[in-house]
Write a protein that holds these residues in place. Structure first.
Motif, PDB file in Angstrom:
ATOM      1  N   ASN A  80       0.804  -1.230   0.000  1.00 19.37           N
ATOM      2  CA  ASN A  80       0.000   0.000   0.000  1.00 19.37           C
ATOM      3  C   ASN A  80       0.834   1.276   0.000  1.00 19.37           C
ATOM      4  O   ASN A  80       0.301   2.354  -0.240  1.00 19.37           O
ATOM      5  N   GLU A 102      -9.585   0.831  -3.144  1.00 24.05           N
ATOM      6  CA  GLU A 102     -10.586   0.162  -2.302  1.00 24.05           C
ATOM      7  C   GLU A 102     -11.113   1.046  -1.165  1.00 24.05           C
ATOM      8  O   GLU A 102     -12.219   0.850  -0.685  1.00 24.05           O
ATOM      9  N   HIS A 160     -12.748  -2.719   1.818  1.00 21.21           N
ATOM     10  CA  HIS A 160     -11.958  -3.795   1.247  1.00 21.21           C
ATOM     11  C   HIS A 160     -12.769  -4.634   0.282  1.00 21.21           C
ATOM     12  O   HIS A 160     -13.365  -5.643   0.647  1.00 21.21           O
ATOM     13  N   HIS A 180      -5.990  -9.992  -4.897  1.00 17.96           N
ATOM     14  CA  HIS A 180      -4.691 -10.478  -4.435  1.00 17.96           C
ATOM     15  C   HIS A 180      -3.681 -10.725  -5.549  1.00 17.96           C
ATOM     16  O   HIS A 180      -2.532 -11.046  -5.257  1.00 17.96           O
TER      17      HIS A 180
END
Ligand code: F6P
Length: 355
Positions: A143, A239, A252, A279
């Protein structure tokens, strides 16, 4: 007697974790009298009975720098201060196992722990340090949301994956005159979305730092369909992005679908589809830059242990590799600063932030 380092990695995995592990082991191997051991599955390995530890010698780490994931496996639900323990009746209760951790570290003659983790993991590192643990942190997060770090390893890999996704979406969006919305990770920071939007040439980029309105999104989309109602558009949404007037609800996964539904309610004529990249951003081969960042931090972390600079974190700051007190780095997040040059750049090439 050999000095012993325990490596614990915790939180989500991140491309480059193996490169850090390898760098610590190789740097220790280059020194005299060190042994490096890994705890399997976060703090699980050093706390469970029987213990699950892995000897990390030069042979074991050979060639792992380009492997994604972590050879130690990891976990984001193994806080030693609040550790899930199965009770006799089969139920799970969270228990403070920090004393057991100290005991195991002492009887196994570990001189220090190197803890590779994200923001939440290093709150644990700091708590352990305050309780007397010889601990050094290594930041990892795709992130890029860690304060004072220029860049964290894993981030560039995630940006690369997100950019490749935008590139692919452009071709199919163009063929069908569609609006395609790509949701990327980042938690409360918009770095992945911002960089992938610029690199991939998105039309709209929605990030948590700039709350958006549907009207502004529709306004921008209309410009993309101005000629003969044909056109296409790519929206990249982080997100954690949210509508102006609402409070940040980091959900999320799911904001892309919400935006698509809202656009349909606006009777926006073009077909709209959403993709959640998920992912894929965290898996696979780390980019060269991430391997280099990770290797630098691994070497530095070993040196911090050797110099007994505990309670610190190895970090990239102003293009140097430094150590910073854990106390200073935890609790601070690196969000996109609205005066950042990348915001100006994005606006300069016509990317709308929906504000
Ligand atoms: O912290 C990295 C991150 O990938 C976030 O961007 C994401 O929201 C989260 O982890 C997902 O974690 P998981 O699905 O592993 O719980």
């Amino acid at each position: 007697m050999k000095k012993r380092i325990l490596i614990v990695n915790s939180g989500g995995d991140c491309p480059g974790m193996n490169a850090v592990i390898r760098a610590i082991v190789k740097r220790a191997d280059n020194d005299t009298n060190w042994e490096v051991i890994g705890s399997i599955n976060g703090f699980d390995g050093i706390l469970k009975e029987p213990l699950e530890l892995l000897l990390l010698d030069e042979k074991r780490v050979r060639g792992i720098h380009f492997e994604g994931g972590t050879i130690l496996t990891t976990n984001n639900k193994r806080n030693p201060f609040n550790f899930p323990v199965k009770q006799e009746d089969g139920s799970i209760e969270n228990v403070d196992l920090s004393d057991k951790l100290f005991y195991n570290i002492r009887v196994l003659n570990f001189d220090a722990i190197i803890h590779i983790g994200g923001n939440e993991s290093h709150k644990i590192s700091y708590k352990l340090f305050k309780k007397g643990m010889n601990i050094v942190g290594v930041p990892k997060t795709i992130n890029n949301d860690l304060s004072v770090a220029d860049y964290t390893f894993g981030f560039q890999t995630a940006v690369q994956v997100a950019t490749e996704a935008v590139d692919k979406l452009v071709t199919t969006a163009n063929s069908h005159s569609r609006v395609l919305i790509l949701e990327v990770m980042g938690r409360d920071a918009g770095w992945i979305a911002l960089q992938a939007s610029i690199a991939g040439g998105a039309d709209i980029c929605l990030i948590p730092e700039i709350p958006f309105t549907m009207n502004k999104i529709v306004e921008k989309l209309n410009t993309r369909y101005a000629i003969n109602k044909r056109g296409f558009a790519i929206v990249v949404v982080a997100e954690g992005a949210y509508l102006k007037g609402k409070s940040s609800e980091i959900n999320h996964r799911g904001i892309a679908r919400k935006i698509a539904n809202k656009l349909r309610n606006f009777n926006f004529e073009a077909d709209i589809r959403e993709t959640i990249l998920g992912h894929l951003q965290r898996g696979g081969t780390p980019t060269a830059i991430d391997r280099i960042l990770a290797t630098e931090l691994g070497v530095k972390a070993f040196e911090l242990v050797k110099e007994k600079k505990f309670g610190t974190m190895a970090i990239h700051h102003n293009t140097e590799v430094l150590s910073m007190p854990l106390k200073e780095v935890i609790n601070k997040y690196n969000k996109v600063n609205l005066s950042h040059n990348l915001i100006k750049t994005a606006k300069g090439v016509g990317i709308s932030f929906g504000d």
